[in-house]
Scaffold this motif. Structure first.
Motif, PDB file in Angstrom:
ATOM      1  N   GLY A   1       8.743   0.443   2.944  1.00  0.00           N
ATOM      2  CA  GLY A   1       7.650   1.323   3.659  1.00  0.00           C
ATOM      3  C   GLY A   1       5.667   1.095   3.025  1.00  0.00           C
TER       4      GLY A   1
ATOM      5  N   VAL B   1      -5.135   9.747  10.833  1.00  0.00           N
ATOM      6  CA  VAL B   1      -5.379   8.790  11.208  1.00  0.00           C
ATOM      7  C   VAL B   1      -5.315   7.291  12.031  1.00  0.00           C
ATOM      8  CG1 VAL B   1      -3.772   7.062  10.030  1.00  0.00           C
ATOM      9  CG2 VAL B   1      -6.496   6.271   9.795  1.00  0.00           C
TER      10      VAL B   1
ATOM     11  N   LYS C   1       0.621  -1.207  -0.030  1.00  0.00           N
ATOM     12  CA  LYS C   1       0.036  -0.408  -0.202  1.00  0.00           C
ATOM     13  C   LYS C   1       0.916   1.702  -0.165  1.00  0.00           C
ATOM     14  CE  LYS C   1       1.775   0.596   4.250  1.00  0.00           C
ATOM     15  NZ  LYS C   1       2.810   1.510   4.034  1.00  0.00           N
TER      16      LYS C   1
ATOM     17  N   ASP D   1      -2.680  -0.098   6.658  1.00  0.00           N
ATOM     18  CA  ASP D   1      -2.791  -1.110   6.015  1.00  0.00           C
ATOM     19  C   ASP D   1      -3.205  -2.234   5.947  1.00  0.00           C
ATOM     20  OD1 ASP D   1      -1.801  -0.939   8.588  1.00  0.00           O
ATOM     21  OD2 ASP D   1       0.846  -0.868   7.946  1.00  0.00           O
TER      22      ASP D   1
ATOM     23  N   SER E   1      -2.870   2.249  12.866  1.00  0.00           N
ATOM     24  CA  SER E   1      -4.930   3.223  12.478  1.00  0.00           C
ATOM     25  C   SER E   1      -4.710   1.199  12.404  1.00  0.00           C
ATOM     26  CB  SER E   1      -4.759   3.925  11.437  1.00  0.00           C
ATOM     27  OG  SER E   1      -4.203   3.568  10.782  1.00  0.00           O
TER      28      SER E   1
HETATM   29  O1  PMV Z   1       5.266   4.292   7.392  1.00  0.00           O
HETATM   30  P1  PMV Z   1       3.802   3.608   7.019  1.00  0.00           P
HETATM   31  O2  PMV Z   1       4.171   3.046   5.629  1.00  0.00           O
HETATM   32  O3  PMV Z   1       3.340   1.848   7.066  1.00  0.00           O
HETATM   33  O4  PMV Z   1       2.872   4.483   7.283  1.00  0.00           O
HETATM   34  C1  PMV Z   1       2.381   4.620   9.075  1.00  0.00           C
HETATM   35  C2  PMV Z   1       0.984   5.509   9.032  1.00  0.00           C
HETATM   36  C3  PMV Z   1       0.846   6.485   9.760  1.00  0.00           C
HETATM   37  O5  PMV Z   1      -0.438   7.043   9.715  1.00  0.00           O
HETATM   38  C4  PMV Z   1       1.728   7.240  10.712  1.00  0.00           C
HETATM   39  C5  PMV Z   1       0.572   4.974  11.103  1.00  0.00           C
HETATM   40  C6  PMV Z   1      -0.246   4.495  10.947  1.00  0.00           C
HETATM   41  O6  PMV Z   1      -1.087   3.177  11.821  1.00  0.00           O
HETATM   42  O7  PMV Z   1      -1.600   5.018  10.698  1.00  0.00           O
END
Ligand code: PMV
Length: 322
Positions: free
Chosen positions: A108, A20, A11, A155, A152
């Motif tokens: 990521g 979020v 994602k 993903d 949140s």
């Molecule tokens: O770092 P990533 O791509 O897993 O994204 C994290 C996004 C946040 O909003 C910072 C945390 C979340 O779980 O929503």
């Protein structure tokens, strides 16, 4: 049926990062890079795991010993999801799991969430527990919280549902948008971000200026709501504007880095409608949306400042049996 193979997409977060976590909405797209898990049932009551992409070979543990604090880092999501499934629907057999990835876990793109969803879907299928998407979400999200303590769940939702989603923290709302596709330019910063520590750093900052953070989150909600309308109308110029506003909010939260902002600014200068970091910040990737005739200029500009372009497709299916 003793063996099944399941795949789920990675994602990219389009809008609403960090807010979020505080029950605000975000927009997330699934991407064409996928994780895959092949799961077999065996008589021996053990979990066996091969996950070459993260250096795990020949990991074995008795089912009765799953869980606990001494799980190697790269095994945590898989062991915990098997453990959580086993607690709810006791396994009468052991499992062998082999994973395969289309992409590096350093980008990521949500490899941990995607593999968690794959393993859960495969085991539930093998055990005749046909979990619907909501139940898959609940159990997989619980696993993420057990391992990371924060998150949140956006993903997990992307891995299950695919497409482009409007998602409210914790899965309160998961809505599939009618538009499933967006052309994204993705630049990798070369640095792997540690999402839980960035989420904790935002929480710590928030304590010093709670009223300001509420406004940042309210503004993030505005960007997401407007961005949702623009994307459905396929108005990418307006969508890009929302990305730029959202980036300003994320910079205020202190999660931009010099490298991310360099890539973001050159992308805008080269003609992108909008550019922002995607996810927790602190590294990982930035994304940009540009008119078709500017795409190659934008990519060249990102490369020139040291970013690595990663080709992604959108409009992809969520978790599926292979
Ligand atoms: O770092 P990533 O791509 O897993 O994204 C994290 C996004 C946040 O909003 C910072 C945390 C979340 O779980 O929503």
């Amino acid at each position: 049926m003793n063996t099944v193979t399941v795949s789920a997409p990675g994602k990219l977060l389009l809008l609403g990062d960090h807010a979020v976590v505080y029950n605000r909405p975000c927009l997330v797209t699934a991407v064409g890079q996928r994780m895959q898990a092949t799961v077999s049932l065996v008589d021996e009551h053990t979990l066996s795991l091969e996950a070459p992409e993260v250096g795990i070979y020949g990991y074995r543990k008795a089912l009765k010993d799953l869980g606990g604090d001494t799980i190697p880092k790269n095994v945590q999501f898989i062991e915990n999801v098997v453990h959580n499934f086993n607690k709810r629907y006791p396994l009468s057999k052991g499992v062998i799991i082999r994973t395969k990835s289309d992409f590096s876990s350093t980008f990521g793109f949500g490899s941990s969430s995607a593999v968690t969803v794959c393993v859960l879907k495969a085991i539930s299928q093998l055990c005749g527990q046909r979990l619907d998407n909501k139940s898959l979400f609940k159990l997989a999200y619980q696993t993420i919280l057990d391992v990371q303590g924060v998150g949140s769940g956006f993903d997990i939702a992307a891995a299950i549902y695919g497409g482009i989603l409007y998602f409210v923290g914790g899965g309160e709302k998961i809505e599939q948008l009618s538009v499933k596709k967006i052309s994204l330019i993705v630049g990798y910063s070369g640095v792997k971000a540690d999402t839980p520590s960035l989420v904790r750093s935002v929480a710590a900052q928030m304590k010093t200026a709670p009223a300001l953070y509420q406004q940042l989150f309210d503004s993030s909600t505005y960007c997401v709501e407007e961005g949702r309308k623009s994307i459905v109308d396929r108005d990418f110029e307006s969508f890009g504007r929302m990305m730029n506003y959202n980036e300003g909010l994320l910079a205020s939260m202190g999660v931009e880095t010099g490298m991310l902002s360099a890539m973001i600014y050159v992308a805008r200068d080269a003609g992108a409608y909008g550019a922002k970091l995607s996810g927790a910040g602190g590294g990982d990737c930035m994304i940009a949306v540009a008119p078709p005739e500017k795409v190659s200029d934008v990519k060249a500009a990102i490369t020139k400042v040291g970013g690595q372009i990663i080709e992604v497709t959108t409009n992809v299916q969520g978790v599926l049996l292979v």
